[in-house]
Scaffold this active site. Structure first.
Site, PDB file in Angstrom:
ATOM      1  N   ARG A 167      -1.717  10.707   8.567  1.00 11.18           N
ATOM      2  CA  ARG A 167      -0.880   9.708   9.246  1.00 11.18           C
ATOM      3  C   ARG A 167       0.598  10.059   9.104  1.00 11.18           C
ATOM      4  NH1 ARG A 167      -4.093   4.453   6.811  1.00 11.18           N
ATOM      5  NH2 ARG A 167      -6.046   4.746   7.966  1.00 11.18           N
ATOM      6  N   THR A 209       3.249  -1.562  10.663  1.00  6.26           N
ATOM      7  CA  THR A 209       2.506  -1.826  11.892  1.00  6.26           C
ATOM      8  C   THR A 209       1.710  -3.112  11.782  1.00  6.26           C
ATOM      9  OG1 THR A 209       2.329   0.533  12.420  1.00  6.26           O
ATOM     10  CG2 THR A 209       0.719  -0.944  13.438  1.00  6.26           C
ATOM     11  N   ALA A 267       1.852  13.009   8.765  1.00  8.91           N
ATOM     12  CA  ALA A 267       2.115  14.151   9.647  1.00  8.91           C
ATOM     13  C   ALA A 267       2.253  13.699  11.094  1.00  8.91           C
ATOM     14  CB  ALA A 267       0.999  15.179   9.515  1.00  8.91           C
ATOM     15  N   GLY A 309       0.830  -1.193   0.000  1.00  5.46           N
ATOM     16  CA  GLY A 309       0.000   0.000   0.000  1.00  5.46           C
ATOM     17  C   GLY A 309       0.862   1.238   0.000  1.00  5.46           C
ATOM     18  N   PRO A 310       0.253   2.392  -0.190  1.00  7.21           N
ATOM     19  CA  PRO A 310       1.007   3.646  -0.264  1.00  7.21           C
ATOM     20  C   PRO A 310       1.603   4.051   1.080  1.00  7.21           C
ATOM     21  CG  PRO A 310      -1.340   4.082  -0.300  1.00  7.21           C
ATOM     22  CD  PRO A 310      -1.187   2.597  -0.391  1.00  7.21           C
ATOM     23  N   ILE A 311       2.447   5.051   1.040  1.00  5.35           N
ATOM     24  CA  ILE A 311       3.074   5.596   2.248  1.00  5.35           C
ATOM     25  C   ILE A 311       1.984   6.048   3.215  1.00  5.35           C
ATOM     26  CG2 ILE A 311       4.609   7.391   3.123  1.00  5.35           C
ATOM     27  CD1 ILE A 311       5.766   7.472   0.197  1.00  5.35           C
ATOM     28  N   GLY A 312       2.095   5.609   4.474  1.00  5.02           N
ATOM     29  CA  GLY A 312       1.118   5.999   5.480  1.00  5.02           C
ATOM     30  C   GLY A 312      -0.044   5.045   5.630  1.00  5.02           C
ATOM     31  N   ASP A 350       6.377  -6.449   4.914  1.00  2.00           N
ATOM     32  CA  ASP A 350       5.653  -5.205   4.666  1.00  2.00           C
ATOM     33  C   ASP A 350       5.947  -4.666   3.272  1.00  2.00           C
ATOM     34  OD1 ASP A 350       8.221  -4.238   4.974  1.00  2.00           O
ATOM     35  OD2 ASP A 350       7.686  -2.640   6.372  1.00  2.00           O
ATOM     36  N   GLY A 371       0.051   1.993   6.792  1.00  2.00           N
ATOM     37  CA  GLY A 371       0.156   1.182   8.002  1.00  2.00           C
ATOM     38  C   GLY A 371       0.740  -0.194   7.767  1.00  2.00           C
TER      39      GLY A 371
END
EC number: 2.7.1.-
Length: 212
Positions: free
Chosen positions: A138, A20, A140, A12-15, A86, A17
């Protein structure tokens, strides 16, 4: 019921998750976790400041880094125990096409064809999705200085690039997860629901949306 999923990749894109969720799933599945190491890339800070100048160096560093990681996993028996990563190896070419000029991408493609290992495809990719404004929020909150110049337009292009890649690579099983409502950190029960969804996954393309 999840024994057939020996390698689960989260993308998925940056941010979105990814890291995590990879840690949380690896813990629940008693799996080894394989994480990207962006802070090892000495060009990444410069890329965010001047993408046109440093895109090629940044992509090649990530390519060689991922080659080393996947060569380890490609060894017989290395996927036992289960692995949660990830990233998927294919993301390097996806980002390269997005960030490099046409001439640079042709050169990158030649290097990629010569160097890339025959990386085993993941048994399942969990594709984390969110809107650009959610992703910006996210980014930020986690406060990495080098990421603060990322804008909504870049995140939109990145999300669209993932969509186009998954459409082309129809043989890769994908569970798309809407992370606007999925919050495994604040609601551990969301991980239970995801595991149930993984157990019921029939493929090749399915959606997990807690708001549906």
């Amino acid at each position: 019921m999840l024994d057939h999923l020996q390698h689960v990749a989260i993308e998925g894109p940056i941010g979105a998750g990814k890291s995590t969720l990879a840690r949380l799933l690896a813990q629940r599945l008693q799996a080894q976790v394989l994480l990207e190491r962006p802070h090892d890339n000495p060009f990444l800070v410069r890329f965010y400041a001047d993408p046109a100048r440093y895109a090629m160096q940044t992509q090649l560093f990530f390519l060689f880094q991922r080659i080393e990681q996947y060569r380890e996993l490609a060894q017989p028996g290395m996927f036992t125990p289960r692995t949660v990563s990830d990233f998927m190896f294919a993301k390097d070419a996806l980002f390269a096409q997005l960030t490099l000029s046409d001439d640079e991408f042709r050169l990158y493609g030649q290097i990629h064809r010569e160097m890339a290992p025959k990386a085993p495809a993941p048994d399942l990719v969990i594709w984390l999705q969110a809107g650009p404004q959610t992703l910006l929020g996210r980014i930020a909150r986690r406060g990495l200085a080098m990421e603060q110049g990322i804008d909504a337009a870049y995140l939109q292009r990145l999300s669209e690039a993932y969509g186009a890649w998954f459409e082309r690579e129809s043989s890769v099983p994908v569970l798309a997860v809407d992370t606007e409502r999925f919050n495994p950190v604040e609601r551990p029960g969301d991980v239970d629901l995801l595991l149930q969804r993984l157990a019921a996954f029939k493929g090749p393309r399915e959606v997990f949306d807690l708001g549906a």
